[in-house]
Design a protein around this motif. Structure first.
Motif, PDB file in Angstrom:
ATOM      1  N   ALA A 572      57.423  24.810 -10.152  1.00 51.24           N
ATOM      2  CA  ALA A 572      58.546  25.265  -9.327  1.00 51.24           C
ATOM      3  C   ALA A 572      58.976  26.672  -9.723  1.00 51.24           C
ATOM      4  N   ASP A 573      59.039  26.935 -11.035  1.00 54.51           N
ATOM      5  CA  ASP A 573      59.391  28.281 -11.483  1.00 54.51           C
ATOM      6  C   ASP A 573      58.337  29.299 -11.057  1.00 54.51           C
ATOM      7  N   LEU A 574      57.061  28.933 -11.187  1.00 48.38           N
ATOM      8  CA  LEU A 574      55.984  29.835 -10.784  1.00 48.38           C
ATOM      9  C   LEU A 574      56.021  30.109  -9.285  1.00 48.38           C
ATOM     10  N   ASP A 575      56.260  29.083  -8.503  1.00 49.68           N
ATOM     11  CA  ASP A 575      56.270  29.258  -7.054  1.00 49.68           C
ATOM     12  C   ASP A 575      57.426  30.142  -6.622  1.00 49.68           C
ATOM     13  N   ARG A 576      58.558  29.977  -7.262  1.00 53.43           N
ATOM     14  CA  ARG A 576      59.707  30.820  -6.921  1.00 53.43           C
ATOM     15  C   ARG A 576      59.429  32.276  -7.291  1.00 53.43           C
ATOM     16  N   LEU A 577      58.825  32.480  -8.452  1.00 50.74           N
ATOM     17  CA  LEU A 577      58.518  33.842  -8.867  1.00 50.74           C
ATOM     18  C   LEU A 577      57.451  34.460  -7.972  1.00 50.74           C
ATOM     19  N   ARG A 578      56.509  33.651  -7.526  1.00 55.35           N
ATOM     20  CA  ARG A 578      55.462  34.186  -6.654  1.00 55.35           C
ATOM     21  C   ARG A 578      56.051  34.612  -5.315  1.00 55.35           C
ATOM     22  N   ARG A 579      57.008  33.882  -4.801  1.00 51.19           N
ATOM     23  CA  ARG A 579      57.648  34.299  -3.560  1.00 51.19           C
ATOM     24  C   ARG A 579      58.430  35.591  -3.758  1.00 51.19           C
ATOM     25  N   GLU A 580      59.051  35.736  -4.938  1.00 48.21           N
ATOM     26  CA  GLU A 580      59.819  36.951  -5.190  1.00 48.21           C
ATOM     27  C   GLU A 580      58.921  38.175  -5.314  1.00 48.21           C
ATOM     28  N   THR A 581      57.755  37.994  -5.968  1.00 45.42           N
ATOM     29  CA  THR A 581      56.873  39.140  -6.222  1.00 45.42           C
ATOM     30  C   THR A 581      55.796  39.303  -5.164  1.00 45.42           C
ATOM     31  N   GLY A 582      55.545  38.245  -4.358  1.00 44.56           N
ATOM     32  CA  GLY A 582      54.471  38.313  -3.364  1.00 44.56           C
ATOM     33  C   GLY A 582      53.093  38.208  -3.971  1.00 44.56           C
ATOM     34  N   ALA A 583      52.977  37.727  -5.215  1.00 47.27           N
ATOM     35  CA  ALA A 583      51.685  37.682  -5.898  1.00 47.27           C
ATOM     36  C   ALA A 583      50.793  36.623  -5.283  1.00 47.27           C
ATOM     37  N   GLY A 584      49.536  37.010  -5.024  1.00 47.87           N
ATOM     38  CA  GLY A 584      48.524  36.058  -4.601  1.00 47.87           C
ATOM     39  C   GLY A 584      48.720  35.474  -3.230  1.00 47.87           C
ATOM     40  N   ARG A 585      49.488  36.120  -2.371  1.00 47.08           N
ATOM     41  CA  ARG A 585      49.774  35.522  -1.079  1.00 47.08           C
ATOM     42  C   ARG A 585      48.661  35.773  -0.062  1.00 47.08           C
ATOM     43  N   ASP A 586      48.496  37.018   0.349  1.00 46.58           N
ATOM     44  CA  ASP A 586      47.558  37.316   1.418  1.00 46.58           C
ATOM     45  C   ASP A 586      46.312  37.977   0.847  1.00 46.58           C
ATOM     46  N   VAL A 587      45.167  37.607   1.398  1.00 47.57           N
ATOM     47  CA  VAL A 587      43.892  38.227   1.044  1.00 47.57           C
ATOM     48  C   VAL A 587      43.372  38.916   2.296  1.00 47.57           C
ATOM     49  N   ASP A 588      43.093  40.202   2.201  1.00 50.71           N
ATOM     50  CA  ASP A 588      42.559  40.920   3.351  1.00 50.71           C
ATOM     51  C   ASP A 588      41.229  41.561   2.977  1.00 50.71           C
ATOM     52  N   PHE A 589      40.571  42.127   3.988  1.00 52.44           N
ATOM     53  CA  PHE A 589      39.246  42.680   3.758  1.00 52.44           C
ATOM     54  C   PHE A 589      39.291  43.863   2.794  1.00 52.44           C
ATOM     55  N   ALA A 590      40.329  44.679   2.873  1.00 50.69           N
ATOM     56  CA  ALA A 590      40.422  45.844   1.994  1.00 50.69           C
ATOM     57  C   ALA A 590      40.450  45.425   0.527  1.00 50.69           C
ATOM     58  N   GLN A 591      41.166  44.348   0.224  1.00 51.59           N
ATOM     59  CA  GLN A 591      41.228  43.856  -1.145  1.00 51.59           C
ATOM     60  C   GLN A 591      39.856  43.369  -1.610  1.00 51.59           C
ATOM     61  N   ILE A 592      39.109  42.732  -0.724  1.00 50.61           N
ATOM     62  CA  ILE A 592      37.773  42.241  -1.076  1.00 50.61           C
ATOM     63  C   ILE A 592      36.803  43.403  -1.230  1.00 50.61           C
ATOM     64  N   ALA A 593      36.840  44.335  -0.279  1.00 52.56           N
ATOM     65  CA  ALA A 593      35.908  45.460  -0.321  1.00 52.56           C
ATOM     66  C   ALA A 593      36.124  46.330  -1.549  1.00 52.56           C
ATOM     67  N   ALA A 594      37.345  46.353  -2.081  1.00 52.90           N
ATOM     68  CA  ALA A 594      37.624  47.156  -3.266  1.00 52.90           C
ATOM     69  C   ALA A 594      36.844  46.677  -4.481  1.00 52.90           C
ATOM     70  N   ALA A 595      36.352  45.432  -4.442  1.00 52.40           N
ATOM     71  CA  ALA A 595      35.572  44.908  -5.573  1.00 52.40           C
ATOM     72  C   ALA A 595      34.155  45.456  -5.599  1.00 52.40           C
ATOM     73  N   ALA A 596      33.694  46.022  -4.476  1.00 51.46           N
ATOM     74  CA  ALA A 596      32.335  46.582  -4.417  1.00 51.46           C
ATOM     75  C   ALA A 596      32.357  48.001  -4.963  1.00 51.46           C
TER      76      ALA A 596
END
Length: 967
Positions: A572-596
């Motif tokens: 519950a604490d982690l989920d609340r903090l993730r909503r506050e920081t936006g960590a790990g929410r959306d994955v888009d192509f730019a984020q994936i392509a940056a790994a190449a």
């Protein structure tokens, strides 16, 4: 001034003045309207009726604001203030105009009164609405109002309150938190709601109606937790509290009926989560028994709902046996008969009856009709059509009149019934109509229940696969790939997370295929990324947030909590903090392509219609894809079963023969075509999706000509350097860890256990660790060697070093991958034990041990293996083996690997690939000169010369087993 008027002292004077003003002006206005004709005031012909209408509407809205079941938005309060003040202004103008002889000053006075009154009245409405939260119970029917009530309750609870007002505000807060958890993804509020309920129940006399309502709210919280998280802790205890609380209440409270209904719901939930079938059947029987008892106890007013509950339990118990279906339909019809003129109250019965007709239609549709006459077959078809039509009509009624929970179920039944009708009958709904029904059902279900959303999305994809229309498949698979990570992230119990992942296995490969066919390459890449290593990616986000929680002092949540586990509280604490920081929410192509960054990223998948590869070039350009039609999921699965079966001791055919059949099969069925698409010499990151994750794709190769010796085979490793990654996000995290490790001195921990298995001693394990330790120290680095290593020694030493090297036996268990182990001197060190090592950046781990790269068969997309586990605890790169290691070959490969990495500065993936190429082409004379004493040179000069020219390790089974994962 406005704030002063609404303060506690000012309110005692302001509110009576406002009330007296309203009463006085309306009294004078009504007197004028009753005793004067419209002729004297022509404009009253429209002004007076509008004032009355405005006042009437305003008063209705005031009642809804103050005593209603929702929290209005500020816009509604302003609208009410304008309506009421308009009516007041009209009447005030009538009264003053009459007394002043129609002076122009009256008009300006009325306008000033209107302008000043609107904000004052709006603020007063807000205060009254917040005060109602403190003074009276509030019921929340819709999720959009829950957040507002939570905010109101928190604001009130932050100030000084009388004990009775604080208790009421806390109860309203509990109701809002439970509703919020029921309809949104913010279910961390369940922990807070549970704590409040537990505290209030402790201070409440168990024999009161208030205590009964609190106990029912606690049961509702436990049910929501079980539905979303699969966590049953405290559910049975809450039911016991409910039974004890109502034991001394009078019969008119219907306590026993309430308890029976709650226990029926509990056993129904348990039936869906019980492991063995007989245990699930037992809970289903208990659910039906409790529902029958509730029917016996129900007073007339509750009978329709209780009848429907019994029908629901009977229908869900049916399964393949439809013996209960007729009785369930009869109970539903009874409930509908009682409520025939009340469609809103009948919505629950309509929903359940629609489901029962749908179950019956599916059962008849699945029957084998080949032995029936034409007349009988037509009769079955007519029955199916009638059942589907009834289900559709009932579902539409429930959607129209039902609440949010009923609409969610009804839309799902409607979509499923329409899909079956479209497939079964030529004159049924069109594909566009069915797609619209699925779309509406997904929209409704997404807000209510993620598990139900997953089930609905899976059914949607099955329908689209049957119709084989790419555009429809794209929409369904996109919805499915969206819900899987969300639902996985909501699971803090490992067994529940595995249950979700098992349901969604192999979906990513199919989603990617249909997205590619529709020309949506970027979305295909995102779908493949979301389907790979879902749990590991979720753990990565959680581990990243743990330091922030520790700084807040919120990590240590263990303790005695009857209704919420420490795991739930930390989540519950982690989920609340993730909503506050936006960590790990959306994955888009730019984020994936940056790994190449240092080479192309390749997703390799096999779907039902054929295989394919998606290539993201260096720098993150547009993805390109190539079809590999021979690499179908069915064929790949056959090869994977054969390959994994060969790992068993004494397997027939032996592992070597299976490997030498598998590698050319992969080459001929698509990998040769893929190799031609890749830039020569590039460092390629492979992300194998689905069953391909079980196979040694990096080692694919075949003869350049039929019958050619191994020395003349072409391999994927000849053209490119290959490494594996669970997904692009974990690759990026591994790169960050590697960079962090490069900024500080690396220390080596070498471990060997040559005699861990007495029947199969490793003759060269000690030699291997000695050579590697010597090479490591020669470069000025520090290291520690653990000869005859034991489990406690290893677990104590691992956190102090950044490079780990094992030389020992290993055993993989594909069907229970967490049992996979490295065999040390005192016994096996299992993967589940390694996962308990504290997470911290480490540079590299080398597993010079048999079968150490084998992935779990049950969840291949999750990359659960020894390398995956080591990457999860912070290791940036892992060297492991796909099959049984040759003792001498392992010495040469690992020694050359460390030389190329530490002395010549090659990146670890390139160092391993070059070491394998070197071993494949090296003669025995060259190898003996490189590491004397590993190979036995003949004493006869003639034999020695012939011996020196031989290449004994050019067989793929000897050199191609090593693979690199990470960075």
């Amino acid at each position: 001034m406005l704030r002063a008027m609404l303060s506690a002292p000012g309110r005692r004077l302001t509110m009576p003045v406002i009330g007296a003003g309203f009463a006085g002006t309306w009294g004078m206005g009504l007197n004028i309207l009753l005793h004067r004709s419209y002729g004297e005031h022509p404009w009253t012909a429209w002004a007076a009726p509008s004032a009355g209408l405005a006042l009437g509407v305003g008063m209705l809205l005031i009642l809804r604001i103050v005593v209603g079941d929702h929290r209005p938005r500020p816009a509604m309060r302003w609208a009410v203030a304008v309506l009421v003040c308009w009516s007041q202004a009209v009447v005030l103008h009538l009264a003053l105009d009459e007394m002043s002889g129609r002076s122009p000053a009256v008009t300006w006075l009325v306008i000033a009164t209107f302008v000043a009154g609107v904000p004052l009245l709006q603020a007063w409405f807000g205060r009254m609405q917040r005060r109602s939260v403190r003074d009276s119970p509030r019921s929340i029917a819709e999720e959009r109002h829950a957040a507002g009530l939570v905010a109101d309750c928190e604001r009130i609870l932050a100030g000084p309150l009388k004990p009775k007002h604080r208790r009421q505000a806390e109860r309203n807060l509990v109701q809002a938190l439970i509703t919020q958890a029921m309809h949104t993804d913010q279910s961390d509020g369940l922990v807070r709601a549970t704590d409040l309920l537990q505290r209030q129940l402790a201070g409440e006399d168990r024999g009161t109606l208030d205590a009964l309502l609190l106990a029912e709210a606690l049961v509702a919280a436990m049910d929501r937790k079980a539905d979303k998280h699969g966590d049953l802790q405290g559910y049975a205890e809450a039911l016991e509290i409910l039974a004890q609380t109502g034991a001394s209440l009078p019969p008119e409270c219907n306590v026993e009926m309430r308890v029976c209904r709650a226990r029926a719901l509990y056993h129904f939930t348990m039936a869906g989560r019980a492991g063995p079938p007989e245990q699930a059947s037992q809970h289903a029987d208990l659910a039906v028994a409790m529902a029958r008892r509730a029917v016996e106890l129900a007073p007339r007013a509750h009978q329709p709902d209780v009848y429907t509950d019994l029908a629901y339990c009977l229908g869900r118990r049916c399964g393949d046996d439809l013996s209960d279906l007729d009785e369930a339909v009869e109970w539903c019809e009874r409930a509908r008969q009682r409520l025939r003129r009340r469609p809103r109250e009948r919505a629950w019965a309509d929903t359940v009856l629609a489901e029962l007709h749908l179950v019956g239609a599916k059962a008849l549709d699945a029957r084998d009709l080949s032995g029936l006459s034409d007349a009988d077959q037509q009769e079955v078809a007519d029955t199916v059509a009638q059942s589907l039509m009834t289900a559709i009509l009932l579902s539409e009624q429930a959607v129209k009149y039902g609440g949010s929970g009923h609409r969610r179920l009804a839309r799902g039944h409607l979509a499923r019934a329409m899909a079956l009708a479209e497939r079964r009958f030529h004159d049924g709904p069109s594909q566009e109509q069915v797609a619209a029904a699925w779309r509406a059902a997904a929209e409704e279900t997404r807000r209510y229940s993620l598990p139900a959303h997953l089930d609905l999305s899976l059914d949607w994809t099955l329908w689209t696969l049957a119709v084989e229309v790419p555009e429809l498949c794209v929409e369904a698979f996109t919805e499915l790939m969206r819900v899987v990570p969300q639902l996985t992230g909501a699971q803090y119990l490992p067994e529940e997370r595995d249950r979700v992942l098992l349901t969604a296995q192999h979906v990513a490969a199919e989603a990617g295929y249909w997205l590619l066919l529709a020309g949506r390459e970027r979305e295909a890449v995102v779908a493949l990324e979301l389907g790979r290593a879902v749990a590991m990616s979720e753990d990565l986000v959680r581990n990243r947030l743990l330091p922030s929680l520790a700084a807040r002092g919120a990590v240590d949540r263990a303790g005695s909590h009857a209704f919420s586990s420490p795991a739930q509280r930390v989540w519950a604490d982690l989920d609340r903090l993730r909503r506050e920081t936006g960590a790990g929410r959306d994955v888009d192509f730019a984020q994936i392509a940056a790994a190449a960054v240092d080479g192309p990223l390749v997703y390799l998948a096999s779907a039902g219609q054929g295989g394919y590869a998606v290539i993201i070039p260096v720098g993150g350009g547009e993805p390109a894809w190539r079809r590999l039609p021979d690499l179908t999921d069915e064929r790949v699965r056959e090869q994977a079963d054969r390959y994994l079966a060969a790992m068993r001791p004494g397997a027939d055919p032996p592992q070597r023969e299976v490997v030498h059949h598998l590698l050319p099969w992969l080459w001929e069925h698509g990998l040769r075509d893929l190799a031609a698409e890749l830039p020569a010499g590039a460092l390629v990151t492979l992300v194998p999706v689905g069953v391909l994750g079980l196979l040694p794709v990096h080692a694919a190769g075949g003869p350049a000509a039929p019958g050619a010796p191994f020395a003349d085979w072409d391999f994927l490793l000849d053209r490119v350097l290959v490494r594996y990654a669970p997904n692009a996000r974990i690759l990026a995290e591994a790169r960050r860890r590697a960079a962090e490790c490069e900024n500080r001195p690396l220390t080596l921990l070498t471990m060997d256990a040559p005699d861990a298995l007495p029947d199969s001693p490793l003759r060269y394990a000690r030699h291997e660790t000695a050579v590697i330790a010597a090479r490591w120290r020669a470069g000025g680095n520090t290291g520690v060697t653990l000869p005859d290593a034991s489990g406690p020694q290893v677990l104590a030493a691992l956190p102090r070093h950044s490079v780990w090297h094992w030389s020992c036996h290993a055993q993989a268990w594909p069907d229970d991958i967490l049992q996979s182990a490295l065999h040390l001197q005192d016994g096996p060190l299992r993967l589940r034990d390694l996962l308990d090592v504290p997470e911290s950046p480490r540079r590299l781990a080398v597993l010079s041990a048999c079968d150490s790269h084998v992935t779990g068969r049950t969840l291949p997309d999750e990359a659960v293996s020894l390398p995956g586990g080591l990457m999860q605890i912070g290791v940036a790169g892992v060297v492991a083996t796909y099959w049984r290691a040759h003792d001498q070959a392992a010495v040469f490969v690992t020694a050359k690997f460390y030389e190329l990495w530490r002395e010549r500065g090659l990146p670890p993936p390139a160092a391993l690939a070059h070491a394998q190429r070197w071993l494949r082409r090296a003669t025995q004379g060259e190898l003996d000169a490189y590491l004397p004493g590993v190979l036995i040179r003949p004493k006869d000069p003639v034999h020695a010369e012939r011996w020196s020219a031989q290449r004994v390790f050019d067989v793929p089974y000897r050199w191609a087993l090593f693979a690199f994962s990470g960075v």
